[in-house]
Design a protein around this motif. Sequence first.
Motif, PDB file in Angstrom:
ATOM      1  N   GLY A  96       0.814  -1.217   0.000  1.00 21.99           N
ATOM      2  CA  GLY A  96       0.000   0.000   0.000  1.00 21.99           C
ATOM      3  C   GLY A  96       0.842   1.257   0.000  1.00 21.99           C
ATOM      4  N   HIS A  97       2.160   1.117  -0.144  1.00 24.88           N
ATOM      5  CA  HIS A  97       3.048   2.287  -0.148  1.00 24.88           C
ATOM      6  C   HIS A  97       3.691   2.494  -1.509  1.00 24.88           C
ATOM      7  N   ASP A  98       3.020   2.081  -2.568  1.00 22.78           N
ATOM      8  CA  ASP A  98       3.671   2.167  -3.874  1.00 22.78           C
ATOM      9  C   ASP A  98       3.698   3.611  -4.386  1.00 22.78           C
TER      10      ASP A  98
ATOM     11  N   PHE B 208       1.998   5.027  -6.594  1.00 22.99           N
ATOM     12  CA  PHE B 208       0.675   5.644  -6.794  1.00 22.99           C
ATOM     13  C   PHE B 208       0.139   6.229  -5.486  1.00 22.99           C
ATOM     14  N   HIS B 209       0.481   5.577  -4.354  1.00 20.38           N
ATOM     15  CA  HIS B 209       0.117   6.157  -3.046  1.00 20.38           C
ATOM     16  C   HIS B 209       0.797   7.519  -2.901  1.00 20.38           C
ATOM     17  N   VAL B 210       2.073   7.572  -3.237  1.00 20.19           N
ATOM     18  CA  VAL B 210       2.827   8.826  -3.123  1.00 20.19           C
ATOM     19  C   VAL B 210       2.207   9.900  -4.036  1.00 20.19           C
TER      20      VAL B 210
ATOM     21  N   LEU C 174       8.533  12.445  -0.511  1.00 22.60           N
ATOM     22  CA  LEU C 174       9.546  11.667   0.226  1.00 22.60           C
ATOM     23  C   LEU C 174       9.011  11.038   1.516  1.00 22.60           C
ATOM     24  N   HIS C 175       7.722  11.252   1.846  1.00 26.86           N
ATOM     25  CA  HIS C 175       7.279  10.944   3.209  1.00 26.86           C
ATOM     26  C   HIS C 175       7.417   9.477   3.610  1.00 26.86           C
ATOM     27  N   ASP C 176       7.352   8.552   2.660  1.00 24.23           N
ATOM     28  CA  ASP C 176       7.433   7.137   3.043  1.00 24.23           C
ATOM     29  C   ASP C 176       8.846   6.554   2.910  1.00 24.23           C
ATOM     30  N   ILE C 177       9.784   7.332   2.413  1.00 27.18           N
ATOM     31  CA  ILE C 177      11.150   6.810   2.206  1.00 27.18           C
ATOM     32  C   ILE C 177      11.781   6.283   3.504  1.00 27.18           C
TER      33      ILE C 177
ATOM     34  N   ALA D 110      -2.908  14.853   4.075  1.00 23.75           N
ATOM     35  CA  ALA D 110      -2.934  14.208   2.754  1.00 23.75           C
ATOM     36  C   ALA D 110      -2.656  12.714   2.875  1.00 23.75           C
ATOM     37  N   ASP D 111      -1.709  12.333   3.723  1.00 21.27           N
ATOM     38  CA  ASP D 111      -1.368  10.923   3.932  1.00 21.27           C
ATOM     39  C   ASP D 111      -2.531  10.205   4.615  1.00 21.27           C
ATOM     40  N   ARG D 112      -3.138  10.855   5.583  1.00 22.55           N
ATOM     41  CA  ARG D 112      -4.255  10.227   6.303  1.00 22.55           C
ATOM     42  C   ARG D 112      -5.468  10.054   5.406  1.00 22.55           C
TER      43      ARG D 112
ATOM     44  N   ALA E 123      -9.106  -0.662   0.417  1.00 23.38           N
ATOM     45  CA  ALA E 123      -8.262  -1.505  -0.445  1.00 23.38           C
ATOM     46  C   ALA E 123      -6.861  -1.656   0.146  1.00 23.38           C
ATOM     47  N   ARG E 124      -6.312  -0.546   0.637  1.00 21.23           N
ATOM     48  CA  ARG E 124      -4.944  -0.589   1.175  1.00 21.23           C
ATOM     49  C   ARG E 124      -4.869  -1.445   2.444  1.00 21.23           C
ATOM     50  N   ALA E 125      -5.895  -1.367   3.284  1.00 24.22           N
ATOM     51  CA  ALA E 125      -5.862  -2.143   4.531  1.00 24.22           C
ATOM     52  C   ALA E 125      -5.790  -3.644   4.228  1.00 24.22           C
TER      53      ALA E 125
HETATM   54 NI    NI Z   1       2.135   7.249   3.251  1.00 24.08          NI
END
Ligand code: NI
Length: 216
Positions: A23-25, A27-29, A57-60, A121-123, A133-135
């Motif tokens: 769920g962190h691909d 497209f999520h970014v 960069l938030h999930d890096i 935005a992330d939430r 879907a992500r869960a």
């Molecule tokens: Ni995220």
Amino acid sequence: MKDEIIRQTECYVSSVLGEDSTGHDWFHVERVRKNALHICKEEQAGDRFIIEMAALLHDIPDEKLNESAESGQQKLESFLESVTLTHKEKVFIKQIIGTISYKGGNDCELASIEAQIVQDADRLDAIGAIGIARAFAYGGKKGQQIYNPNIQVREEMSLEEYRKGKSTSLHHFYEKLLKLQNLLNTETARKMAESRQKMMETFLEQFFQEWNGDSK
Ligand code: NI
Ligand code: ADP
């Protein structure tokens, strides 16, 4: 110049996260960036460039996607060193990313409007149809059950406990996802969350109707 830095960052992030299936691909970014820029525009607040960089960069450095929190942080630092940013910009971007996680943001006021916007935005991407879907994508990848009525809903679960099968993807809605709406920082995000919240509530209602065998 800023456009060029954004392009370099897109390129780097898509090469690092592109294949992720938790769920962190990429497209999520992209969705987080789009939501963040939308909130920035509507609220007429925050530095647009910093918001876009932090969203990209938030999930890096996410601990879940790296061997450790330290190696994740190192990855972010090395990338920031490779692009032409001022010291102040680098510090600001790192600070935003470091404070927006659910844990970090849950019990402290976020220092800047930029951090508040990227967190919102992330939430938003963790709730609604995409959140559902992500869960289940995340849970499946981690070997969690869809649901197990014998497991109690708890307030806080550590990653270790999830890994040991002490929770399920359906439980995650009660442990986290349904609460996110009330934790949003901006009015714009709260408006965007309304239909997403309804979608999750409808989904859960129908899920339990079907689970209990009394669906219409
Ligand atoms: Ni995220
Ligand atoms: P974010 O991308 O906002 O940093 P997380 O890293 O916490 O979010 O989680 C990524 C996605 O995986 C989110 O959609 C989240 O709801 C989902 N997720 C995280 N932990 C669990 C879990 N234990 N069960 C089901 N889904 C989860």
